[in-house]
Design an enzyme around this catalytic site. Structure first.
Site, mmCIF file in Angstrom:
data_model
loop_
_atom_site.group_PDB
_atom_site.id
_atom_site.type_symbol
_atom_site.label_atom_id
_atom_site.label_comp_id
_atom_site.label_asym_id
_atom_site.label_seq_id
_atom_site.Cartn_x
_atom_site.Cartn_y
_atom_site.Cartn_z
ATOM 1 N N ASN A 1 -2.762 -7.506 7.171
ATOM 2 C CA ASN A 1 -3.134 -6.460 8.127
ATOM 3 C C ASN A 1 -3.599 -7.055 9.454
ATOM 4 O O ASN A 1 -3.319 -6.493 10.515
ATOM 5 C CB ASN A 1 -4.245 -5.585 7.548
ATOM 6 C CG ASN A 1 -3.697 -4.570 6.569
ATOM 7 O OD1 ASN A 1 -2.515 -4.252 6.619
ATOM 8 N ND2 ASN A 1 -4.546 -4.082 5.675
ATOM 9 N N ASP B 1 0.857 -1.185 0.000
ATOM 10 C CA ASP B 1 0.000 0.000 0.000
ATOM 11 C C ASP B 1 0.892 1.233 0.000
ATOM 12 O O ASP B 1 1.673 1.444 0.937
ATOM 13 C CB ASP B 1 -0.890 0.025 1.258
ATOM 14 C CG ASP B 1 -2.066 -0.926 1.135
ATOM 15 O OD1 ASP B 1 -2.595 -1.085 0.015
ATOM 16 O OD2 ASP B 1 -2.453 -1.527 2.155
ATOM 17 N N GLU C 1 -22.235 -6.825 2.621
ATOM 18 C CA GLU C 1 -21.731 -8.162 2.276
ATOM 19 C C GLU C 1 -22.714 -9.237 2.743
ATOM 20 O O GLU C 1 -22.951 -10.223 2.038
ATOM 21 C CB GLU C 1 -20.348 -8.385 2.920
ATOM 22 C CG GLU C 1 -19.246 -7.565 2.248
ATOM 23 C CD GLU C 1 -17.976 -7.399 3.092
ATOM 24 O OE1 GLU C 1 -16.987 -6.886 2.555
ATOM 25 O OE2 GLU C 1 -17.987 -7.754 4.309
ATOM 26 N N ASP D 1 -10.020 -4.996 9.226
ATOM 27 C CA ASP D 1 -8.906 -5.895 9.566
ATOM 28 C C ASP D 1 -8.522 -5.752 11.041
ATOM 29 O O ASP D 1 -8.242 -6.744 11.721
ATOM 30 C CB ASP D 1 -7.676 -5.572 8.697
ATOM 31 C CG ASP D 1 -7.942 -5.807 7.218
ATOM 32 O OD1 ASP D 1 -8.775 -6.679 6.894
ATOM 33 O OD2 ASP D 1 -7.323 -5.119 6.387
ATOM 34 N N GLY E 1 -20.928 0.528 14.903
ATOM 35 C CA GLY E 1 -20.380 -0.572 15.683
ATOM 36 C C GLY E 1 -20.579 -1.925 15.030
ATOM 37 O O GLY E 1 -20.343 -2.078 13.832
ATOM 38 N N VAL F 1 -9.464 3.069 6.363
ATOM 39 C CA VAL F 1 -8.666 1.955 5.821
ATOM 40 C C VAL F 1 -8.188 1.086 6.994
ATOM 41 O O VAL F 1 -7.666 1.599 7.973
ATOM 42 C CB VAL F 1 -7.427 2.477 5.043
ATOM 43 C CG1 VAL F 1 -6.591 1.321 4.518
ATOM 44 C CG2 VAL F 1 -7.857 3.375 3.903
HETATM 45 N N1 LIG Z 1 -16.909 5.983 10.926
HETATM 46 C C1 LIG Z 1 -16.561 5.174 11.921
HETATM 47 N N2 LIG Z 1 -16.564 5.620 13.209
HETATM 48 C C2 LIG Z 1 -16.221 4.809 14.234
HETATM 49 N N3 LIG Z 1 -15.875 3.525 14.086
HETATM 50 C C3 LIG Z 1 -15.846 3.011 12.832
HETATM 51 C C4 LIG Z 1 -16.197 3.804 11.681
HETATM 52 N N4 LIG Z 1 -16.074 3.033 10.578
HETATM 53 C C5 LIG Z 1 -15.672 1.807 11.017
HETATM 54 N N5 LIG Z 1 -15.550 1.789 12.362
HETATM 55 C C6 LIG Z 1 -15.136 0.664 13.221
HETATM 56 O O1 LIG Z 1 -14.570 -0.386 12.447
HETATM 57 C C7 LIG Z 1 -15.408 -1.554 12.488
HETATM 58 C C8 LIG Z 1 -15.450 -2.202 11.126
HETATM 59 O O2 LIG Z 1 -15.892 -1.229 10.187
HETATM 60 P P1 LIG Z 1 -16.822 -1.516 8.941
HETATM 61 O O3 LIG Z 1 -18.147 -1.982 9.361
HETATM 62 O O4 LIG Z 1 -16.753 -0.289 8.111
HETATM 63 O O5 LIG Z 1 -16.066 -2.765 8.300
HETATM 64 P P2 LIG Z 1 -15.761 -3.083 6.789
HETATM 65 O O6 LIG Z 1 -16.841 -2.537 5.902
HETATM 66 O O7 LIG Z 1 -15.505 -4.533 6.729
HETATM 67 O O8 LIG Z 1 -14.417 -2.270 6.584
HETATM 68 P P3 LIG Z 1 -13.187 -2.512 5.608
HETATM 69 O O9 LIG Z 1 -13.418 -1.568 4.475
HETATM 70 O O10 LIG Z 1 -12.002 -2.145 6.460
HETATM 71 O O11 LIG Z 1 -13.204 -3.948 5.192
HETATM 72 C C9 LIG Z 1 -16.762 -1.062 12.994
HETATM 73 O O12 LIG Z 1 -17.466 -2.087 13.649
HETATM 74 C C10 LIG Z 1 -16.348 0.072 13.936
HETATM 75 O O13 LIG Z 1 -15.886 -0.442 15.172
HETATM 76 MG MG LIG Z 2 -14.319 -5.579 5.331
#
Ligand SMILES: Nc1ncnc2c1ncn2[C@@H]1O[C@H](COP(=O)(O)OP(=O)(O)OP(=O)(O)O)[C@@H](O)[C@H]1O
Ligand SMILES: [Mg+2]
Length: 321
Positions: free
Chosen positions: A51, A22, A197, A263, A236, A259
């Site tokens: 990661n 990255d 997803e 992970d 959350g 980002v």
């Molecule tokens: N805007 C935000 N504010 C606070 N916490 C966040 C935020 N975005 C993500 N998180 C934290 O990160 C966790 C995982 O985020 P998310 O649900 O966006 O996962 P994801 O879509 O799988 O992300 P990634 O793109 O990294 O794969 C959330 O459960 C939360 O704890």
């Molecule tokens: Mg993800």
């Protein structure tokens, strides 16, 4: 240090079929056609399982990262990971390890993420990755995370699930699309989809948070996984097993970059599971780690001090509610 982050660890292995370097940088403004002067780039070894292993290290645990790597960029990738003292088992490949680019537009503070296609693996190369996991003794957790590059069969995580069952290891999957569907059909220990997803996994265009409890429990009862964790970004996450449901909301933060949030969350949960914490605490640590990753810029993962601060706030607000 909270007790949950301080105990000794059993074996955790991560597997990443499409690792990448990255490369993060910034420009004054993203303007088409003009030559854009970039800031000095920061290089990180990345890709889902990479990661997760890096974040586990940062949290004071240990994980072995298994991944394919090739060419000049592969050598560079291996050196970047070694600098972070992440234990690795490298499967040498004919193709070059890919590089992704992340650019922050300083005028808007918006982040642009350019992902290069994964580089092709031969049947022999992906089989060597599976064999490398199969050969490890006393394995407790296998974390398979990230997208699949060309050449790798879409049911590779289902193949991994068969190996995990044979070895009596717990398989944790964080991926999307067809790769996720195959894994869920075979049945694994833990799945961590986000809401989108999960919706496409169960054949819906869209899912509301209030449908989660019932759909999620049915999903678990159908044998797709023992633990379903659905992450909800800033709202959350929800953890569902056959007998438990927990919802953890993080404190409000000013996210600098999301980002690595998913992970970091998986890393915190797997480390907590390996330390036999109850499911509610597993989710609390996971959410704290995910949110901790968002308060750092660029590709930075969760920092242990931030996780501990956020955990206190999460537990404090749960005690007061
Ligand atoms: N805007 C935000 N504010 C606070 N916490 C966040 C935020 N975005 C993500 N998180 C934290 O990160 C966790 C995982 O985020 P998310 O649900 O966006 O996962 P994801 O879509 O799988 O992300 P990634 O793109 O990294 O794969 C959330 O459960 C939360 O704890
Ligand atoms: Mg993800």
């Amino acid at each position: 240090m909270p007790e949950c982050l301080a105990l000794l660890m059993p074996a955790i292995v991560t597997i990443t079929f499409s690792p990448c370097i990255d490369k993060s940088t910034s420009v004054d403004a993203m303007i088409p056609e003009k030559k854009l002067r970039c800031a000095l780039p920061k290089l990180d070894p990345g890709g889902g399982g990479i990661n997760v292993a890096r974040a586990i290290n940062k949290l004071g645990g240990e994980a072995l990262a298994i991944f394919p790597s090739g060419g000049y960029t592969g050598k560079h990738f291996n050196a970047l990971l070694e600098k972070e003292h992440v234990a690795s088992r490298i499967i040498e490949t004919r193709s070059e390890t890919r590089e992704n680019i992340i650019v922050v537009d300083e005028s808007t503070k918006k982040q642009y993420r350019f992902g290069m296609p994964g580089t092709e693996l031969t049947a022999d190369e992906w089989q060597q990755c599976l064999d490398a996991v199969d050969k490890i003794e006393d394995l407790e957790f296998i974390v398979a995370s990230g997208s699949l590059p060309p050449g790798v069969p879409l049911d590779i995580y289902a193949k991994m699930a068969v190996i995990a069952k044979k070895k009596n290891a717990k398989l944790v999957i964080d991926t999307s699309g067809e790769a996720l569907r195959h894994a869920a059909e075979e049945g694994v220990y833990l799945l961590k989809p986000n809401l989108g997803e999960l919706a496409s996994l169960i054949g819906k265009d869209h899912l509301e948070e209030n449908e989660l409890e019932q759909l999620g429990r049915q999903f678990v009862l159908n044998g797709h996984c023992k633990v379903l964790v659905v992450s909800l970004g800033g709202a959350g996450a929800v953890l569902i097993t056959a007998s438990e449901i927990h919802h953890v909301v993080p404190p409000k933060v000013e996210p600098k970059s999301v980002v690595g949030a998913g992970d970091s969350m998986v890393a915190g949960m797997v480390l907590s599971l390996s330390r036999n914490l109850p499911m509610k605490e597993v989710l609390e640590v996971g959410v704290a780690c995910g949110t901790a990753a968002t308060i750092n810029p660029g590709t930075d993962l969760c920092r242990k001090e931030d996780v501990e601060m956020l955990l206190k706030r999460i537990r404090g607000s749960a005690a007061n509610s």
